[in-house]
Scaffold this active site. Sequence first.
Site, PDB file in Angstrom:
ATOM      1  N   HIS A 188       0.774  -1.208  -0.071  1.00 15.36           N
ATOM      2  CA  HIS A 188      -0.126   0.088  -0.005  1.00 15.36           C
ATOM      3  C   HIS A 188       0.745   1.182   0.035  1.00 15.36           C
ATOM      4  CE1 HIS A 188      -3.219  -2.828   0.639  1.00 15.36           C
ATOM      5  NE2 HIS A 188      -3.973  -1.762   0.023  1.00 15.36           N
ATOM      6  N   GLU A 431     -11.476 -10.708  -6.285  1.00 17.28           N
ATOM      7  CA  GLU A 431     -10.107 -10.737  -5.760  1.00 17.28           C
ATOM      8  C   GLU A 431      -9.549 -12.159  -5.262  1.00 17.28           C
ATOM      9  OE1 GLU A 431      -9.226  -7.242  -3.321  1.00 17.28           O
ATOM     10  OE2 GLU A 431     -10.974  -7.675  -1.965  1.00 17.28           O
ATOM     11  N   ASP A 455      -4.765  -8.404  -5.111  1.00 14.93           N
ATOM     12  CA  ASP A 455      -4.922  -9.493  -4.428  1.00 14.93           C
ATOM     13  C   ASP A 455      -5.274 -10.955  -5.212  1.00 14.93           C
ATOM     14  OD1 ASP A 455      -4.796  -9.080  -1.662  1.00 14.93           O
ATOM     15  OD2 ASP A 455      -6.448  -7.667  -1.809  1.00 14.93           O
ATOM     16  N   CYS A 502     -10.173  -2.328 -10.649  1.00 13.13           N
ATOM     17  CA  CYS A 502      -9.426  -1.348  -9.770  1.00 13.13           C
ATOM     18  C   CYS A 502      -8.288  -1.576  -9.249  1.00 13.13           C
ATOM     19  CB  CYS A 502     -10.563  -0.964  -8.649  1.00 13.13           C
ATOM     20  SG  CYS A 502     -10.951  -2.677  -7.482  1.00 13.13           S
TER      21      CYS A 502
END
Length: 544
Positions: A188, A431, A455, A502
């Site tokens: 992240h 995901e 993911d 996304c």
Amino acid sequence: MKIYQGKGVYGAVAIGKISLFKKPEAAVKRVRIENTDGEKSRFEQAKAAAMDQLQEIYDKALREVGEANAAIFEIHRMMLDDDDYNESINSIIESQSVNAEYAVAVTADNFAEMFSAMDDAYMQARAADVRDISNRVINNLTGNSSVHAGTGERVIICAFDLAPSETVSLDKDRVLAFVTAHGSSNSHTAILARNMNIPAVIGAGDDFLNEVRDGCQAVVDGFTGEIFVDPDEDTCKKYLEKQRADEEKKRLLQELRGKENITLDGHRINIYTNIGSVGDIGKVLANDAGGIGLFRSEFLYLENSDFPTEEQQFAAYKKVLESMAGKKVIIRTLDIGADKQCDYFNLKKEENPALGYRAIRICLTRPDIFRTQLRALYRASVYGSLGIMFPMITSVSEVEKILEICEGVKGELRAQGMGYSEGIELGIMIETPAAAVISDRLAPLVDFFSVGTNDLTQYTLACDRQNPDIEQFVDTHHEAVLRLIEMSAENAHKHGAWIGICGELGADTELTERFLRMGIDELSVSPSFVLKVREAVRKIDLSK
Ligand code: PEP
Ligand code: MG
């Protein structure tokens, strides 16, 4: 000049001073001090600086996210000024002849323990606050305040690695670049750097971190992953030139603002954007995104030291919807767990957190948390065009349970005379390989799918996205991942649902044509990639 090599995860160039990000807990040592008066006045100065910083953060939060969300910083100021807290620190310095950092850390531990032991849930939650204010004071004492303070020059943040909970505490306006000794490209921190449009290099190594000093000059090349510490004049000149050329290229992309996302043969696609906070909306609008395809709502939780209330969340969601003025806004429900840890959730340490108690698994077993978020979302829905999506889905029964809870929330709001929009779209993230494989059974239940390739890649290739040592085994264009996306697209369309991507792969322009040929309806990317993807779309001819 010394050159270090890492891996560039966002291409841009930064030239500036280094600021070492130290984890406060690790930095505190007990040191014997003779001059205790001097130490007390060091504490007073650090505390005064913390009060100023909190005031600035409060003002900024008030402007950006409203009074309800800003209130916590006012509470932090009051706690910092509390007589008992201050007396404890001064008395530890005096009676034990120790350094102020140590006295603050011990006081923080004592007060946090005291709060945690109380019966009242509100008081228990103050434990995290007292740690937070104490860390701020310690940062100021150790000279590690640059990233927390609200004023001064922008700096290159260098860290061992950065957890999402640490990145949210940074004053983003003051970050020129990120360099981490460890970390992986799908972490992240890397995603945040892309969102912030600033150069980032990961995996620069332990030598880099051990050798650089706070305040020294450096050049960061996010394209090649090189870092030049104490650069010579020629290097500075060369990189100023590279920086200018890059900025010019980005300026040219701005000419695509207002243009359609349309292929040469007339096929249109939506290009939306991913955000982590209300404060990112300026970037969404500046880059002419058609909507928000992923609002990572967990950052609202990470920014707080206690569960955000329904009112706090309502204010944030309302603000995003209003700012987008009728454009689609897809808010993902809480995706906490794995690398996104939040102290006040008190989650147990797990052997395999990415395979553990996270995201929808928390929501379905903690209906109190889930319902609060859903109530805020439904109430905010009347202010724009809302989509709600649910992360980490693996089964039909999870989706059925979610839909039942949503119906319950709607009924509750109706009974209380509170409005919500009937036009909310409900979607799920694809995901996990399980969700992709049973996408034919999931599609009839929802309005849309959004593929979380970060993911999906991790789980399909069995490669922990946080582990830099296995990056060589992560083929981001792996056929298995692409086939799962294709299968999900076919199944979505068969059942009248639309599908977007996304995850970070959505911004990979080498794949844009393939995604369009699969029938992907929407790509949601970091704000700074919107125009780049638009440029790619406009060069594609699907008739060939
Ligand atoms: C993903 O997994 O691709 C995704 C978009 O979610 P996150 O990166 O927040 O896990
Ligand atoms: Mg994900």
